[in-house]
Design an enzyme around this catalytic site. Structure first.
Site, mmCIF file in Angstrom:
data_model
loop_
_atom_site.group_PDB
_atom_site.id
_atom_site.type_symbol
_atom_site.label_atom_id
_atom_site.label_comp_id
_atom_site.label_asym_id
_atom_site.label_seq_id
_atom_site.Cartn_x
_atom_site.Cartn_y
_atom_site.Cartn_z
ATOM 1 N N ASP A 250 -17.831 29.337 -38.404
ATOM 2 C CA ASP A 250 -17.710 30.453 -39.331
ATOM 3 C C ASP A 250 -18.268 31.703 -38.653
ATOM 4 O OD1 ASP A 250 -17.273 30.985 -42.470
ATOM 5 O OD2 ASP A 250 -18.954 32.190 -41.761
ATOM 6 N N ASN A 258 -14.977 43.535 -42.129
ATOM 7 C CA ASN A 258 -13.813 43.689 -43.004
ATOM 8 C C ASN A 258 -14.044 44.796 -44.027
ATOM 9 O OD1 ASN A 258 -11.190 42.596 -43.302
ATOM 10 N ND2 ASN A 258 -11.801 41.514 -45.134
ATOM 11 N N ASP A 267 -8.033 41.530 -39.782
ATOM 12 C CA ASP A 267 -6.944 40.670 -39.313
ATOM 13 C C ASP A 267 -6.915 40.609 -37.789
ATOM 14 O OD1 ASP A 267 -6.234 40.153 -41.894
ATOM 15 O OD2 ASP A 267 -4.510 41.511 -41.933
ATOM 16 N N ASP A 293 -12.609 33.349 -42.603
ATOM 17 C CA ASP A 293 -13.129 33.409 -41.234
ATOM 18 C C ASP A 293 -13.698 32.053 -40.814
ATOM 19 O OD1 ASP A 293 -15.218 33.534 -43.039
ATOM 20 O OD2 ASP A 293 -16.485 34.760 -41.746
#
Length: 640
Positions: A250, A258, A267, A293
Site C-alpha cells: 500500500d 491525490n 492516476d 493504491d
C-alpha cells in the site's frame, strides 16, 4: 497450409480440427468397407477364383483394420500443426490407393456371375462412394478423389459393356453422386463457417476474460484474478504439500498526493507504480492491483522467510523512488504485509486478512518496510477478538468513564481547557488502553454508540467545571465520515446546554485521510455553530501542512515527539517554526508532552501560549480535577 491452397474454403480450419472430426468418421468408414468387401466376396465365392474372393479381400480388409486402429488411437489434440498436416496428406494418399484397389477389385469381379452378381457390384460401388462422401466430409480433397476415381472406373466399365441397363445404372449413380458432392460441398462450407464462428467466439470470450481480469488503469491483473490465483494456489499447495506467500503493498502517502495534485496526477502515480511492480513479475510471481493504491503479489515458490521478506523490501524500495510529473517531484513511499501458506492460514480470506494485518502493522510501526505475519501477530489478533467480544457484552455506561488532562495557559498559569480521554475497565479483561478498545469499537460497529456515550459523560462533567474552562473531545475517523453520527453529536451537545464555544473537537490526520471531503463538511458544520476545531498530533503525518492550509482550524496540537529533543538547537528551531506558522495563520498552538520544567521553559521562551503534559497533571477523574482547580495546583506548579 497446403490444403488451404488446394481447397480454398478450408483455410479457416486448422489441420488438428480436421483430424479431430475425421477421427470420429474414418474408423466407421473402414468398418463399412470391410463389411461390404466380405459381402461381395461371399456372393462371388463360387464364381471367381479364390485369389479374388479370399486372398485379395483379406489383404484389403487387413489394411482397412490397420488404418482404423491407427485412427482410433490417434490423439489430434497432442499433435502439432505440421504433423497434423502431414497426417492429412498421408490420409489423402491412402484414400487414393485404397479407392483404386477397391474399385479395380470390384470391376474385376464384375466379369463373373450373372445379372444378380453384377448388380451387387453396382451396389457395392454406389455404397462405397456414398460412404466416402459422408465420412470424408471434413477432408473434401480425399472425398473428391475417391468419388472421381471410383465413378470414373465404374462409368467407363458400364459404358464399355454396351449393356443399356448398366449404362442406365451408371448414369443414375453418377447423378446421385453429383448431388451428394454438392451436399458435401455445402456441408463443408457450413462447417468451415461454424469453425470460424466458434474461433471468433472463443477469441471474444478470451478477450472478455482478459479484460475482466485486467485493471484498466495500470494494465496489471485485477482483484478478481488475484483471488482466483490464490484459490488455485491453495488447492495445488494443499495437494502437493508445498508453500507459497501472499503480499499486500500500500502506498504510504498516495491520498495526500491525490488530494493535493488532483486525480489525474494520482492516476499517473498508480500507472508508474504498476510499471515498477511489473518488473518483479515472473513465472513464479503474480503482480496485481487490488484497488485504490493497494497491490497484491503472489509468490508461488517463495524460498525462506528471510528471502521473501528481502524481495518484498526491494519492492518497497523500488516504489520509494521519486516520481516526476512535469515540475512536480513526488515520493509516495510503500509499506508491505506478508503472509505464508500454510502457517498464516489455509483459506484465502485468512491469508489475505493476515497479510493485510501485517501491512497495517508495517504502517504503524515500520513504515516503508515489509512485515511478515508471525505468531506474535496471531496472538494480537486473538487479543483483539477478546476485546471485541467483551465490548459486545459490556455495560458501557457502567464500565466506561472519562478522565481529563489539563491544558494550561503559560501566561496566567491557569487551566483553560481539559482534554477528555476515554477509560474502560472490563470486568473480564481489566483495564484496556484506548487505542485498543477504540479500534475494536470501529471494527465491530460500536464506535458511534461509544462516542455518544463518552460525549454525554464529558459534557456532564464539564458542567461541573468553572465556565472559563473548556472541554476538548476527540473524534474518530468513523465519526467524521458519518453524517448520522455528526447529527447525533450536535443533538447531544444541544441537549447538554453547554455553550458551543466552550467545546473543542480534536481530529487526527488519520481521521481526515479516511474521507477528506466528508471530514471537511463535518468540520465546517461544527465550526459554523461555534465549536472549535483542533488538529491533533501535528507534525508526524505526511500532509499536516496541507490540512492546515485547507481546513478551517482554530488550534494546532504539536505532537509530543517534538518535545523529546526540545533542548537541542534543531528541536528548538522546529518548535519555533511551528509556532510561527500558528501565529501567522491566527491559530492557537498547544505543545503536548511537556514533562519537565526544562521543556516548559524552552516552550515558553519560544512563545508557546498553551501547554499540556504530565508536568501539569496526568489524565484524572473529574473529582480529582475539581480538587486541583480549587487548590490552583497548576498555577502553583508553574510558579515553582
Amino acid at each position: 497450409m497446403l490444403y488451404g491452397a488446394f481447397w480454398g474454403r478450408s483455410r479457416a480450419l486448422s489441420p488438428n480440427r480436421q483430424l479431430l472430426e475425421l477421427q470420429k468418421q474414418i474408423p466407421t468408414l473402414f468398418g463399412l468397407l470391410s463389411a461390404n468387401t466380405c459381402a461381395l466376396s461371399a456372393t462371388h465365392y463360387r464364381l471367381a477364383p479364390l485369389s479374388m474372393t479370399v486372398g485379395l479381400p483379406c489383404v484389403l480388409i487387413i489394411l482397412c483394420l490397420m488404418r482404423a486402429f491407427q485412427w482410433w488411437h490417434m490423439r489430434p489434440e497432442t499433435i502439432d500443426e505440421a504433423r497434423a498436416e502431414h497426417y492429412l496428406l498421408r490420409t489423402t494418399a491412402w484414400t487414393t490407393i485404397l479407392s483404386v484397389a477397391f474399385v479395380s477389385w470390384a470391376m474385376a469381379l464384375n466379369g463373373y456371375g450373372g445379372a444378380y452378381e453384377q448388380g451387387h457390384v453396382a451396389i457395392f460401388v454406389a455404397i462405397t462412394v456414398i460412404a466416402c462422401i459422408f465420412c470424408l466430409t471434413h477432408l473434401p480433397v480425399a472425398a473428391f478423389l475417391v468419388t472421381g476415381i471410383v465413378m470414373s472406373v465404374f462409368v467407363f466399365c458400364c459404358v464399355a459393356s454396351g449393356n443399356p441397363v448398366f449404362l442406365a445404372i451408371a448414369v443414375n449413380i453418377a447423378f446421385v453422386t453429383a448431388v451428394m458432392v454438392r451436399v458435401l460441398n455445402n456441408n463443408f462450407r457450413a462447417f468451415v463457417q461454424l469453425v470460424a464462428s466458434q474461433a471468433e467466439s472463443v477469441r471474444l470470450s478470451e478477450e472478455n476474460a482478459r479484460l475482466a481480469h485486467t485493471d484498466s488503469l495500470t494494465g496489471l491483473p485485477n482483484r478478481r484474478y488475484f483471488f482466483q490465483c490464490l484459490d488455485a494456489l491453495i488447492q495445488a499447495s494443499a495437494t502437493n504439500n508445498t508453500s507459497f506467500a501472499v503480499a499486500i503493498f500500500d502506498l504510504d502517502s498516495f491520498k495526500p498526493i491525490n488530494d493535493t495534485y488532483g486525480h489525474n496526477a494520482g492516476d499517473c502515480v498508480l500507472q508508474e507504480t504498476g510499471r515498477r511492480l511489473a518488473i518483479f513479475e515472473a513465472s513464479q510471481v503474480a503482480v496485481t492491483r487490488l484497488g485504490g493504491d493497494e497491490f497484491g503479489v503472489l509468490f508461488r515458490s517463495p524460498g525462506t522467510s528471510e528471502e521473501i521478506t528481502a524481495i518484498c523490501d526491494g519492492i518497497c524500495e523500488s516504489l520509494r523512488k521519486p516520481i516526476v510529473l512535469g515540475n512536480i517531484r513526488m515520493i509516495t513511499g510503500c509499506s508491505g504485509g506478508l503472509a505464508e501458506f500454510p502457517g498464516a492460514g489455509r483459506k484465502a480470506d485468512e491469508l489475505f486478512d493476515r497479510a493485510d494485518y501485517a501491512l497495517y502493522n508495517s504502517k504503524e510501526h515500520r513504515r516503508g518496510t515489509t512485515t511478515l505475519f508471525s505468531q506474535e501477530h496471531e496472538d494480537a489478533i486473538r487479543a483483539e477478538r477478546l476485546i471485541e467480544a467483551a465490548l459486545r457484552t459490556s455495560d458501557l455506561d457502567a464500565e466506561m468513564e472519562v478522565h481529563y488532562q489539563p491544558i494550561v495557559d503559560t501566561h496566567s498559569g491557569a487551566i483553560v481547557l481539559v482534554e477528555g480521554l476515554a477509560r474502560w475497565t472490563s470486568p473480564t479483561l481489566g483495564r484496556i488502553t484506548p487505542d485498543r478498545f477504540i479500534a475494536a469499537a470501529e471494527r465491530c460497529g460500536m464506535i458511534q454508540t461509544m462516542t455518544l456515550l463518552l460525549l454525554r459523560k464529558a459534557l456532564a462533567d464539564c458542567a461541573r467545571l468553572p465556565a472559563e474552562i473548556g472541554l476538548s473531545f476527540n473524534l474518530s475517523a468513523h465519526d467524521l465520515a458519518s453524517p448520522e453520527t455528526m447529527i447525533a453529536i450536535l443533538a447531544v451537545v444541544r441537549a447538554s446546554g453547554l455553550e458551543f464555544p466552550r467545546l473543542t473537537m480534536e481530529l487526527t490526520e488519520t481521521a481526515l485521510m479516511r474521507d477528506f471531503d466528508q471530514a471537511k463538511t463535518s468540520i465546517t458544520l461544527l465550526r459554523d455553530l461555534g465549536i472549535k476545531i483542533a488538529l491533533d498530533d501535528f507534525g508526524i503525518g505526511y500532509s499536516s501542512l496541507s490540512y492546515v492550509h485547507r481546513l478551517p482550524l482554530d488550534k494546532i496540537k504539536i505532537d509530543r515527539s517534538f518535545m523529546a529533543d526540545i533542548d537541542t538547537a534543531r528541536g528548538c528551531s522546529l518548535l519555533s517554526t511551528i509556532l510561527d506558522l500558528c501565529q501567522n495563520l491566527g491559530l492557537d498552538g498547544i505543545a503536548e508532552g511537556i514533562e519537565t520544567i526544562g521543556q516548559f521553559e524552552v516552550a515558553q521562551r519560544q512563545g508557546c501560549r498553551y501547554v499540556q503534559g504530565y508536568l501539569f497533571g496526568k489524565p484524572m477523574p473529574v473529582s480529582e480535577l475539581l480538587q486541583i482547580i480549587s487548590y490552583g495546583s497548576a498555577a502553583i506548579r508553574l510558579r515553582a
